[in-house]
Every structure is written in C-alpha cells, then in structure tokens.
Design a protein around this motif. Structure first.
Motif, mmCIF file in Angstrom:
data_model
loop_
_atom_site.group_PDB
_atom_site.id
_atom_site.type_symbol
_atom_site.label_atom_id
_atom_site.label_comp_id
_atom_site.label_asym_id
_atom_site.label_seq_id
_atom_site.Cartn_x
_atom_site.Cartn_y
_atom_site.Cartn_z
ATOM 1 N N LEU A 138 43.519 34.817 39.908
ATOM 2 C CA LEU A 138 44.267 35.839 40.626
ATOM 3 C C LEU A 138 45.056 35.238 41.784
ATOM 4 O O LEU A 138 44.528 34.469 42.572
ATOM 5 N N ASN A 192 46.388 45.004 34.582
ATOM 6 C CA ASN A 192 45.798 44.623 35.863
ATOM 7 C C ASN A 192 44.277 44.727 35.750
ATOM 8 O O ASN A 192 43.644 45.536 36.418
ATOM 9 N N HIS A 207 42.064 36.633 35.306
ATOM 10 C CA HIS A 207 42.652 37.692 34.480
ATOM 11 C C HIS A 207 41.854 37.836 33.191
ATOM 12 O O HIS A 207 41.525 36.845 32.537
ATOM 13 N N SER A 208 41.535 39.067 32.824
ATOM 14 C CA SER A 208 40.666 39.311 31.673
ATOM 15 C C SER A 208 41.258 38.884 30.343
ATOM 16 O O SER A 208 40.529 38.567 29.414
ATOM 17 N N TRP A 255 40.771 42.412 35.887
ATOM 18 C CA TRP A 255 40.271 41.120 36.349
ATOM 19 C C TRP A 255 38.780 41.021 36.105
ATOM 20 O O TRP A 255 38.058 42.004 36.196
ATOM 21 N N SER A 298 40.306 46.814 37.344
ATOM 22 C CA SER A 298 41.586 46.600 38.009
ATOM 23 C C SER A 298 41.323 46.458 39.505
ATOM 24 O O SER A 298 40.362 46.993 40.038
ATOM 25 N N THR A 319 44.207 36.504 30.086
ATOM 26 C CA THR A 319 44.774 35.152 30.101
ATOM 27 C C THR A 319 43.838 34.104 30.700
ATOM 28 O O THR A 319 44.045 32.916 30.480
#
Length: 147
Positions: free
Chosen positions: A101, A3, A94-95, A5, A22, A97
């Motif tokens: 969000l 989790n 997402h960091s 971001w 997160s 993929t």
C-alpha cells in the motif's frame, strides 16, 4: 482495481489471522467537533463554519490535521501519533496484486451533513491531501472567498 487490502495483526498473530478490507482515510481539524452538537437540519454549514472560524482564530494560523482509518478506528501512520495502524497491523498488501500500500493513494472520506467536521468541507469544498499535516487557515479562508 478494487480497494481491498490484506494485513495481519501484530498483536495477536495466528493462522488465518489475515484481515481483508477496504481502507480509506478520514481527517479532522482542531475544534471541528463543534458541529457534533447540532442537528444538520437545524443549522446551516455556513453558520457552523462561521462559529468554527471564530473559535479557531486563537489557535494560530497553522491548524494540525488529524488522520484516522475509520473502519478500524486507528490513527493513520506517518502522522506523528505515538500509536497508529502500523503499531497493531503489518503493512497492507493489495488483495489481488500483492503490491504494498502507498498510503498517499488512499481515498479520503467525503464529509456528509452530520459527519464530524462536515461543515468545513461543505462550505469550502476543501479536503486535505492524504496525510497532509497542517492547513494554513488564512489561505483556506482566502482561497474559498470567506475573507
């Protein structure tokens, strides 16, 4: 998948201004700050819940739910606030993929004794769905056996 971001500031954009952290959501209900005046070692969740129910009885059946991103002390987006996370930051990705969000999939903070409004979750076992706007008080009380 973690989790974590990534998002950038809209207010002070600059090179290397990418936040990585997160994100989760914290909720609050009308008058749930009642518990802030009590030490959880000196009062039970049931006692506080009973006081809260009496206080919110005049607020109507539909109680608004407030939403915050606690790590940033910003209001969550899509909740009707004039200013929120997306006022100050770009949409998180997402960091790992790079996927945008979905705000409805963020984890909700579990309330522990001493947290703001802890007694509501403590007595009912209830937490709202992410970004849920209202709770119908009679349904909450009946479903949890309070009435």
């Amino acid at each position: 998948m973690e989790n974590v971001w990534s998002f950038a500031s809209k207010v002070n954009p600059g090179p290397g201004d990418l936040e990585r952290q997160s994100l989760d959501l914290d909720w609050s209900l009308n008058l749930d700050s009642l518990g802030d005046d009590f030490d959880p070692n000196d009062v039970t969740a049931h006692d506080l819940f009973g006081k809260w129910v009496k206080q919110v009885a005049d607020a109507g059946e539909d109680l608004p739910i407030g939403w915050m991103i606690p790590s940033l002390s910003e209001a969550a987006p899509f909740t009707g606030e004039d200013e929120d996370f997306l006022t100050y930051y770009r949409w998180p990705m997402h960091s790992e993929t790079g996927k945008r969000l979905n705000w409805l999939t963020l984890s909700l903070v579990d309330k522990a004794p001493g947290d703001h409004g802890w007694f509501i979750q403590g007595v009912t076992g209830w937490k709202p769905s992410a970004l849920q706007r209202i709770v119908h008080l009679p349904t909450l009380l009946s479903a949890t056996g309070w009435r």
